[in-house]
Design an enzyme around this catalytic site. Structure first.
Site, PDB file in Angstrom:
ATOM      1  CB  CYS A 126      -0.878   0.002   1.240  1.00  0.00           C
ATOM      2  SG  CYS A 126      -1.838  -1.493   1.426  1.00  0.00           S
ATOM      3  NE  ARG A 152       4.199   1.511  -1.504  1.00  0.00           N
ATOM      4  CZ  ARG A 152       5.335   1.082  -0.966  1.00  0.00           C
ATOM      5  NH1 ARG A 152       6.470   1.544  -1.416  1.00  0.00           N
ATOM      6  NH2 ARG A 152       5.343   0.219   0.012  1.00  0.00           N
ATOM      7  CD1 TRP A 207      -2.152  -4.853  -4.774  1.00  0.00           C
ATOM      8  CD2 TRP A 207      -1.772  -6.111  -2.964  1.00  0.00           C
ATOM      9  NE1 TRP A 207      -1.989  -6.158  -5.189  1.00  0.00           N
ATOM     10  CE2 TRP A 207      -1.747  -6.952  -4.103  1.00  0.00           C
ATOM     11  CE3 TRP A 207      -1.563  -6.686  -1.712  1.00  0.00           C
ATOM     12  CZ2 TRP A 207      -1.523  -8.317  -4.028  1.00  0.00           C
ATOM     13  CZ3 TRP A 207      -1.337  -8.057  -1.640  1.00  0.00           C
ATOM     14  CH2 TRP A 207      -1.314  -8.850  -2.799  1.00  0.00           C
ATOM     15  CG  ASN A 234       2.594  -0.966   3.261  1.00  0.00           C
ATOM     16  OD1 ASN A 234       2.064  -1.978   2.795  1.00  0.00           O
ATOM     17  ND2 ASN A 234       3.790  -0.543   2.889  1.00  0.00           N
ATOM     18  N   GLY A 235       0.993  -3.372   5.285  1.00  0.00           N
ATOM     19  CA  GLY A 235       1.533  -4.610   5.850  1.00  0.00           C
ATOM     20  C   GLY A 235       0.401  -5.478   6.363  1.00  0.00           C
ATOM     21  CD  GLU A 248      11.658  -9.706 -17.111  1.00  0.00           C
ATOM     22  OE1 GLU A 248      11.566 -10.452 -16.118  1.00  0.00           O
ATOM     23  OE2 GLU A 248      11.209  -8.541 -17.126  1.00  0.00           O
ATOM     24  CE  LYS A 295       8.162  -7.166 -17.162  1.00  0.00           C
ATOM     25  NZ  LYS A 295       9.229  -6.856 -16.247  1.00  0.00           N
ATOM     26  CD  GLU A 314       4.627  -7.485 -14.330  1.00  0.00           C
ATOM     27  OE1 GLU A 314       5.544  -7.656 -15.164  1.00  0.00           O
ATOM     28  OE2 GLU A 314       4.830  -7.044 -13.205  1.00  0.00           O
ATOM     29  CG  HIS A 342      12.556 -33.112 -21.856  1.00  0.00           C
ATOM     30  ND1 HIS A 342      13.032 -34.412 -21.826  1.00  0.00           N
ATOM     31  CD2 HIS A 342      13.533 -32.368 -22.428  1.00  0.00           C
ATOM     32  CE1 HIS A 342      14.260 -34.435 -22.329  1.00  0.00           C
ATOM     33  NE2 HIS A 342      14.590 -33.207 -22.698  1.00  0.00           N
ATOM     34  CE  LYS A 350       8.264  -0.571  -9.797  1.00  0.00           C
ATOM     35  NZ  LYS A 350       8.603  -1.250 -11.049  1.00  0.00           N
TER      36      LYS A 350
HETATM   37  O1  M6R Z   1      11.344  -4.776  -5.873  1.00  0.00           O
HETATM   38  P1  M6R Z   1      11.770  -6.126  -6.357  1.00  0.00           P
HETATM   39  O2  M6R Z   1      12.767  -6.074  -7.448  1.00  0.00           O
HETATM   40  O3  M6R Z   1      12.243  -7.011  -5.239  1.00  0.00           O
HETATM   41  O4  M6R Z   1      10.460  -6.776  -6.949  1.00  0.00           O
HETATM   42  C1  M6R Z   1      10.432  -8.129  -7.309  1.00  0.00           C
HETATM   43  C2  M6R Z   1       9.196  -8.457  -8.128  1.00  0.00           C
HETATM   44  O5  M6R Z   1       8.041  -8.200  -7.392  1.00  0.00           O
HETATM   45  C3  M6R Z   1       9.145  -7.669  -9.427  1.00  0.00           C
HETATM   46  O6  M6R Z   1      10.300  -7.859 -10.197  1.00  0.00           O
HETATM   47  C4  M6R Z   1       7.921  -8.072 -10.260  1.00  0.00           C
HETATM   48  O7  M6R Z   1       8.065  -9.375 -10.721  1.00  0.00           O
HETATM   49  C5  M6R Z   1       7.743  -7.077 -11.405  1.00  0.00           C
HETATM   50  N1  M6R Z   1       6.415  -6.550 -11.376  1.00  0.00           N
HETATM   51  C6  M6R Z   1       7.952  -7.662 -12.746  1.00  0.00           C
HETATM   52  O8  M6R Z   1       7.757  -6.741 -13.764  1.00  0.00           O
END
Ligand code: M6R
Length: 614
Positions: free
Chosen positions: A2, A27, A75, A101-102, A487, A491, A494, A510, A609
């Protein structure tokens, strides 16, 4: 996860808080809310489910001329994304407002006595009980700062808590409990700010103080008093942050993600600056506290991270092994911590986290600290918690990254790991002059090569228009391109919600090959390297099963023309650094497909984020 913002001073607090919430929306964006003191020093509270715009429409014209208040963007963890569950939360008399937050793990036990007293909670959150508890303390004559301290001492879990009370408008108390939920205080002239992260403060001040776990800040316009876990007053330094406030604004770009993709030549430039040196060619990473003898004594490296940062770590593993000749392994931080890993003081642990606040990575670092491991963290956020746990920080130097999808911080972290591998390799005497020269020259060419890669954008947009309707994708790569296949898939799912899987190409036969047909396109990373012929065979296997193939190939490589359906040719680059360019072209592909599908690129559903809950 959050976002928190608070202000106390002389200026209109409502507008400052709403602007701050906009900067923090990445966030979490399930709901948002604000609490201000009105002219009678009573609380004005507005909350709305959904994005900040919903809150703004709800309060239009009704903001009181307050000079102090707090805001929150959520969040959801406990309770659905509704108006009632949105923060701030109040005590039954409406005199204390709290944002958080938490996770408060024992919130049900904390609620019970109030329920027994016949008091009703209006939300399903774990936060509301904090307001009840703080109000009880104040009712008993306890001062707000002490009340917050007493209450957080009863909580289990990790959190950031910020509270205000009608008895003292203009005063804000913030507490950091455990590793999750950063708190940063901003210092202005006769005004103070508090926020969950730096980005919200940058338009106002770069003079900041970070709270450590267990600390409390008692914030008034002209002064801040800090307390440690035992409740003793402590002195804390004011640090001046280098980030440019303009960097956190979208400018001429439609989305932050696109802006951040386009900032990558600068990220590369900043990342190599002062580290990659010529005459003679060598790499020096700043501020590493280990002597050459200590570095020679490391017998193993464990790299940890989550999501995109873990993919960077997977690339980093190759660099550590190639240049420093240290056995290196990569682990998902959330798995690592629960596996009872075998560690000792000769195991170097390298964590990668752009935010520096990811709970899984922090917990894994704690585990490594308990085992006495030396630690280096690769981070983008000055002062973040990972930088406080590690012995040394190598910064990604990417500037604020606002889009939820990581782009430029991936490039910053891969370059940081490349530099680290070369630096450690030199200290261990494992690096020959020719490798050093090639890698330094390769890295110095990266800003230009990324710039050239970005010129592929119109071609990628054209492909996106043709491929956006597919619902499943496969990404294949080998060697250094394998993490980039993972990756690329991450992406795409996501930002566009397309189902995508990334595989080491050798794995395809496999099992995954059963998925291939004309409805499942494959993005194959087939660069000119030692595994290119094997990649070509994999592409032929996909084609033999009527699969469509987009091949990412090296400059001037025409060998897959006529075999792959579409070819994206990357500019010339030192092969070890090819993941940087592959990452950029795949970011463009995901972005363009997401735009084509009308997805919410910067704030994809269900994501945040910074992931500060397990
Ligand atoms: O802040 P961080 O690099 O530790 O975050 C790790 C992941 O949450 C972050 O890389 C996430 O997978 C991204 N949204 C990917 O685009």
């Amino acid at each position: 996860m959050c976002g928190i913002i608070g202000y106390t001073g002389q200026r209109p607090a409502g507008q400052i808080i709403l602007d701050g919430l906009r900067r923090l929306e990445y966030r979490g964006y399930d709901s948002a809310g604000i609490a201000l003191f009105d002219a009678n020093h009573e609380l004005y509270v507005a909350r709305a489910a959904g994005k900040i715009d919903n809150l703004i429409s709800k309060i239009e014209g009704s903001l009181p001329p307050a000079v102090s208040g707090i805001g929150h963007t959520r969040w959801a963890t406990h309770g659905a994304a509704t108006d009632l569950n949105a923060h701030p939360h109040l005590d039954p008399a409406g005199r204390v407002a709290v944002v958080h937050n938490g996770i408060i793990e024992n919130f049900e036990a904390l609620r019970r006595p109030f329920v027994e007293r016949g008091l009703a909670f209006s939300s399903d959150t774990d936060t509301e009980v904090l307001a009840f508890l703080i109000a009880d303390e104040i009712q008993a004559g306890v001062d707000l700062a002490r009340a917050v301290q007493n209450v957080v001492a009863q909580t289990q879990g990790a959190a950031a808590v910020v509270a205000i009370c009608c008895d003292e408008p203009g005063r804000i108390v913030a507490a950091r409990v455990g590793n999750a939920g950063g708190i940063v205080i901003g210092h202005g002239d006769g005004e103070r700010f508090v926020a969950s992260d730096l980005a919200a403060l940058l338009p106002h001040t770069r003079r900041v103080t970070f709270l450590e776990p267990g600390e409390v800040a008692d914030i008034r316009p002209d002064e801040v008093t800090y307390y440690d876990t035992a409740g003793h007053v402590i002195a804390k330094p004011v640090e001046t942050q280098p980030w440019d406030p303009v960097a956190a604004v979208k400018g001429r770009y439609k989305h932050f993600m696109l802006k951040e993709i386009h900032e990558q030549p600068d990220t590369a430039l900043d990342s190599v600056r002062g580290r990659y040196l010529t005459a003679p060619h060598r790499v020096e990473v700043e501020d590493l506290p280990f002597t050459a003898e200590q570095v020679r004594d490391f017998n193993r490296v464990v790299l940890i991270g989550m999501g995109t940062s873990m993919h960077a770590a997977m690339v980093g593993r190759h660099y550590l092994e190639r240049y420093a000749r240290i056995p290196a392994e990569v682990d998902n931080a959330a798995e690592f911590r629960y596996r009872s890993p075998v560690l000792d003081p000769r195991t170097l642990v390298i964590s990668v986290a752009q935010s520096g606040e990811t709970i899984d990575t922090l917990a894994a670092m704690d585990e490594a600290r308990r085992a006495g491991c030396p630690q280096i963290t690769i981070c983008n956020t000055p002062g973040a918690q990972t930088t406080r746990i590690a012995d040394a920080t190598v910064y990604m130097r990417a500037g604020p990254e606002i889009a939820v999808a990581s782009t430029k911080t991936l490039v910053g972290s891969m370059i940081a790991l490349h530099a680290l591998g070369l630096h450690l390799g030199r200290l261990r005497g494992a690096l020959d002059a020719e490798t050093s020269r090639r890698q330094v020259e390769g890295a110095l060419h990266l800003p230009a090569a990324i710039g050239e890669t970005l010129l592929l954008e119109p071609r990628v947009a054209e492909l996106a228009a043709r491929y956006a309707a597919y619902e499943d994708f496969l990404f294949l790569g080998r060697g250094l391109s394998y993490p980039m296949a993972l990756e690329g898939a991450l992406k795409l799912k996501e930002v566009s919600y397309i189902h995508a899987e990334g595989y080491a190409a050798g794995e395809m036969k496999h099992g995954p090959i059963a998925l291939i047909d004309e409805r499942m396109p494959t993005v194959a990373i087939a660069l000119r390297d030692e595994v290119r012929d094997k990649m070509r065979s994999n592409i032929e296997q996909v084609k033999a099963r009527r699969g469509r193939v987009i091949a990412i190939v090296s400059a001037d490589d025409v060998s897959l023309d006529g075999i792959a359906d579409d070819v994206l040719r990357l500019p010339e680059v030192e092969p070890d650094l090819s993941p940087v360019l592959t990452a950029v072209v795949m970011q463009l592909l995901s972005y363009e497909i997401a735009v084509e599908r009308g997805a919410d690129v910067d704030q994809p559903r269900n994501l945040a984020k910074t992931v500060t809950v397990e």
